[in-house]
Design a protein around this motif. Structure first.
Motif, mmCIF file in Angstrom:
data_model
loop_
_atom_site.group_PDB
_atom_site.id
_atom_site.type_symbol
_atom_site.label_atom_id
_atom_site.label_comp_id
_atom_site.label_asym_id
_atom_site.label_seq_id
_atom_site.Cartn_x
_atom_site.Cartn_y
_atom_site.Cartn_z
ATOM 1 N N LEU A 42 5.073 22.143 -33.537
ATOM 2 C CA LEU A 42 5.534 20.803 -33.865
ATOM 3 C C LEU A 42 6.329 20.250 -32.679
ATOM 4 O O LEU A 42 6.989 21.005 -31.968
ATOM 5 N N PRO A 43 6.253 18.934 -32.426
ATOM 6 C CA PRO A 43 6.849 18.370 -31.204
ATOM 7 C C PRO A 43 8.299 18.803 -31.016
ATOM 8 O O PRO A 43 9.163 18.462 -31.834
ATOM 9 N N PRO A 44 8.602 19.563 -29.953
ATOM 10 C CA PRO A 44 9.949 20.110 -29.804
ATOM 11 C C PRO A 44 10.935 19.186 -29.111
ATOM 12 O O PRO A 44 12.143 19.328 -29.298
ATOM 13 N N ASP A 45 10.454 18.233 -28.318
ATOM 14 C CA ASP A 45 11.353 17.448 -27.472
ATOM 15 C C ASP A 45 11.239 15.951 -27.684
ATOM 16 O O ASP A 45 11.719 15.161 -26.867
ATOM 17 N N HIS A 46 10.597 15.562 -28.783
ATOM 18 C CA HIS A 46 10.501 14.146 -29.116
ATOM 19 C C HIS A 46 10.636 14.002 -30.629
ATOM 20 O O HIS A 46 10.128 14.832 -31.392
ATOM 21 N N GLU A 47 11.315 12.951 -31.056
ATOM 22 C CA GLU A 47 11.306 12.631 -32.479
ATOM 23 C C GLU A 47 9.860 12.379 -32.907
ATOM 24 O O GLU A 47 9.076 11.804 -32.158
ATOM 25 N N TYR A 48 9.516 12.823 -34.107
ATOM 26 C CA TYR A 48 8.147 12.592 -34.566
ATOM 27 C C TYR A 48 8.135 12.219 -36.040
ATOM 28 O O TYR A 48 9.087 12.494 -36.781
ATOM 29 N N THR A 49 7.056 11.583 -36.428
ATOM 30 C CA THR A 49 6.826 11.209 -37.820
ATOM 31 C C THR A 49 5.645 12.018 -38.339
ATOM 32 O O THR A 49 4.715 12.316 -37.589
ATOM 33 N N PHE A 50 5.685 12.397 -39.603
ATOM 34 C CA PHE A 50 4.626 13.235 -40.161
ATOM 35 C C PHE A 50 4.159 12.679 -41.503
ATOM 36 O O PHE A 50 4.883 11.948 -42.184
ATOM 37 N N TRP A 51 2.934 13.051 -41.862
ATOM 38 C CA TRP A 51 2.353 12.767 -43.175
ATOM 39 C C TRP A 51 1.671 14.040 -43.660
ATOM 40 O O TRP A 51 0.879 14.638 -42.918
ATOM 41 N N THR A 52 1.959 14.493 -44.872
ATOM 42 C CA THR A 52 1.254 15.646 -45.429
ATOM 43 C C THR A 52 0.805 15.331 -46.861
ATOM 44 O O THR A 52 1.419 14.508 -47.559
ATOM 45 N N THR A 53 -0.251 16.024 -47.264
ATOM 46 C CA THR A 53 -0.758 15.885 -48.624
ATOM 47 C C THR A 53 -1.119 17.269 -49.152
ATOM 48 O O THR A 53 -1.863 18.019 -48.504
ATOM 49 N N ASP A 54 -0.562 17.623 -50.320
ATOM 50 C CA ASP A 54 -0.866 18.885 -51.008
ATOM 51 C C ASP A 54 -0.833 20.067 -50.029
ATOM 52 O O ASP A 54 -1.773 20.861 -49.944
ATOM 53 N N HIS A 55 0.250 20.192 -49.296
ATOM 54 C CA HIS A 55 0.277 21.158 -48.199
ATOM 55 C C HIS A 55 0.783 22.531 -48.621
ATOM 56 O O HIS A 55 1.553 22.675 -49.573
ATOM 57 N N ASP A 56 0.310 23.523 -47.886
ATOM 58 C CA ASP A 56 0.813 24.890 -47.946
ATOM 59 C C ASP A 56 0.975 25.339 -46.498
ATOM 60 O O ASP A 56 -0.009 25.610 -45.807
#
Length: 327
Positions: free
Chosen positions: A114-128
């Motif tokens: 996952l992006p370590p050095d920048h703010e990021y936005t995420f979207w997940t659905t029914d995740h494991d």
């Protein structure tokens, strides 16, 4: 719901044990619990088929924790920079990430940084998701045993996809971590060996790069420009001139300027300033807020006028340098 527990009784200098679980059936509780774990902003959770539930568990210590995040529903939000290095393994569902204006899906059943050095936005659905959190300082210490370059701030390419053999090794590292916790716990010798191995595989899967040169420079037509860009990265703290870039690349002064405009849409000196700002940010993320000042770091990377530096920093990263230092 069980409150997060960090047991600091192992002894002076020993990493504290991390052990907690959060779970529930309310989207509002999920935003509170999960968003709180990551210091996230504007998190939104919704059911996808009329039902909603979530469960998040973590076990390990403050250097490495293995975690599992399960959610039936959708989740969306932003995550700030400056936390652990986080490697995700998506076993079910879907996930997308957007950082620096680029949105892309995360592949399933492969290690993803996952992006370590920048703010990021995420979207997940029914995740494991299977997650491994690695403390930045712990990774730096392991990297320092492999190369002298690890004394500098480490940077990683979060878009890199490890090959199948490295992905298999990462699965083996996950298995070893889980087994050592099950058999001996986070104070055991087996756990210490397993987390050191996990850090080693992490560094193989995502090799640290002090400056990752843009992929476009790999094109044959940009070979001379690449030499100029490499010179910028190698001398970012120095008073670099376009004439020096011309000499380093074999291009005329005019061709250097035109090439930077053609490929990066900025002048050579603007590109230099961007590299310097990136170096400052990397240093601030690694610096103890009590051990140094923003001004010291800025001057180290060639910024003499701190007011103009601060304005440029906010423009590039969306926050003041002091905010980065306090992370």
């Amino acid at each position: 719901m069980v409150d997060p527990l960090m047991d600091e009784t192992e002894g002076f200098g020993a990493p504290a044990t991390v052990r907690f679980e959060v779970a529930g059936r309310s989207p509002e509780d999920a935003v509170r619990d999960l968003g709180g774990l990551y210091g996230g902003d504007h998190w939104v959770a919704r059911p996808t088929d009329g039902a909603f539930d979530y469960r998040y568990t973590a076990l390990g210590d403050t250097e490495v924790t293995i975690r599992r995040a399960q959610l039936r529903g959708s989740l969306h939000g932003s995550v700030p920079t400056g936390g652990d290095h986080v490697v995700a393994w998506i076993g079910a569902g879907s996930a997308e990430v957007e950082r620096l204006g680029e949105r892309y899906p995360l592949p399933r059943e492969t290690p993803v940084l996952l992006p370590p050095d920048h703010e990021y936005t995420f979207w997940t659905t029914d995740h494991d998701l299977r997650l491994v959190h690695l403390d930045r300082e712990f990774v730096r210490r392991v990297a320092a045993t492999r190369t002298e370059a690890a004394e500098q701030p480490l940077q990683f390419d979060d878009r890199r996809q490890p090959d199948s053999e490295t992905a298999r090794r990462w699965q083996g590292a996950l298995t070893a971590l889980a087994r050592s916790l099950r058999v001996g716990g986070p104070e055991s010798t087996a756990w210490y060996a397993a987390k050191a191995m996990a850090a080693e595989v992490f560094l193989d899967a995502f090799p640290p790069q002090h400056d990752h040169l843009p992929a476009v420079l790999g094109h044959p037509r940009n070979s001379r420009l690449r030499a100029a860009v490499q010179y910028v990265h190698d001398h970012a703290a120095d008073a670099v001139t376009v004439a020096e870039l011309s000499e380093a690349s074999g291009l005329s002064v005019r061709s250097v300027q035109e090439s930077f405009r053609r490929v990066f849409d900025v002048s050579p000196l603007t590109y230099l300033r961007q590299v310097r700002l990136d170096r400052v940010r990397a240093d601030l993320l690694e610096l103890d807020a009590q051990a140094g000042t923003v001004g010291d770091v800025a001057r180290r990377w060639g910024f003499a006028h701190l007011g103009r530096f601060s304005a440029s920093y906010v423009e590039r990263f969306g926050e003041y340098p002091k905010q980065t230092l306090r992370r």
